[in-house]
Design a protein around this motif. Structure first.
Motif, short mmCIF file in Angstrom:
data_model
loop_
_atom_site.label_atom_id
_atom_site.label_comp_id
_atom_site.label_asym_id
_atom_site.label_seq_id
_atom_site.Cartn_x
_atom_site.Cartn_y
_atom_site.Cartn_z
N GLY A 1 0.82 -1.20 0.00
CA GLY A 1 0.00 0.00 0.00
C GLY A 1 0.85 1.24 0.00
N GLY A 2 0.35 2.28 0.62
CA GLY A 2 1.06 3.55 0.62
C GLY A 2 0.79 4.29 -0.68
N GLY A 3 1.74 5.09 -1.13
CA GLY A 3 1.59 5.86 -2.35
C GLY A 3 2.41 7.12 -2.27
N LYS A 4 2.13 8.05 -3.19
CA LYS A 4 2.94 9.27 -3.24
C LYS A 4 2.81 10.12 -1.98
N ASP A 5 1.67 10.05 -1.32
CA ASP A 5 1.46 10.81 -0.09
C ASP A 5 1.81 10.02 1.17
N LEU A 6 2.16 8.76 1.00
CA LEU A 6 2.49 7.90 2.14
C LEU A 6 3.64 6.99 1.75
N ASP A 7 4.86 7.47 1.97
CA ASP A 7 6.06 6.69 1.68
C ASP A 7 6.34 5.80 2.89
N LEU A 8 6.02 4.54 2.76
CA LEU A 8 6.14 3.61 3.88
C LEU A 8 7.58 3.36 4.30
N THR A 9 8.52 3.50 3.39
CA THR A 9 9.93 3.32 3.74
C THR A 9 10.39 4.45 4.66
N VAL A 10 10.01 5.68 4.33
CA VAL A 10 10.33 6.82 5.19
C VAL A 10 9.61 6.70 6.53
N ALA A 11 8.35 6.30 6.49
CA ALA A 11 7.58 6.13 7.72
C ALA A 11 8.19 5.05 8.62
N ALA A 12 8.67 3.97 8.01
CA ALA A 12 9.30 2.88 8.78
C ALA A 12 10.51 3.40 9.55
N ALA A 13 11.36 4.15 8.86
CA ALA A 13 12.55 4.69 9.51
C ALA A 13 12.18 5.69 10.61
#
Length: 124
Positions: free
Chosen positions: A36-48
């Protein structure tokens, strides 16, 4: 026992309003998998970023002398819930489940219940 891929699918499909999910190693901050995620939700950045949240909370608990364990952490935004659940057990030490929900379309109690089920079934 469920793999990372299966766990991600169960997190997304098991809760209405799910926007993105990740399984993250909080010792390194790296996502082992995302969905999931997308342009407004970068899950890699959120994970870090959420790795820093967990580390800060663990440090604070140590400084306070609290011996309990963290079950989950909830971050509430205007339109989203960000739910972090630490994985316990022999195979999940150092991992957390991360689920982003649309606040208007999701049920937070059901999301917490689903993450607990996913955690219990997960094996890395």
């Amino acid at each position: 026992m469920a793999s990372v891929e299966v766990s991600l699918k169960e997190m997304m499909a098991g809760v209405e309003g799910s926007l993105g999910a990740a399984v993250v190693d909080y010792t390194s901050g790296m996502a082992l998998g995302t969905l999931g995620g997308g342009k407004d939700l970068d899950l890699t950045v959120a994970a870090a970023g959420n790795t820093d949240v967990i580390r800060a909370k663990v440090r604070t608990m140590e400084q306070l002398g609290l011996n309990g364990r963290i079950e989950d952490i909830l971050i509430t935004l205007d339109s989203q819930y960000h739910l972090i659940r630490l994985v316990t057990g022999r195979t999940g030490n150092g991992l957390f489940l991360y689920l982003v929900l649309d606040k208007a379309r999701s049920n937070l109690a059901m999301a917490r219940h689903q993450l607990k089920r996913v955690e219990e079934a997960m094996e890395i």
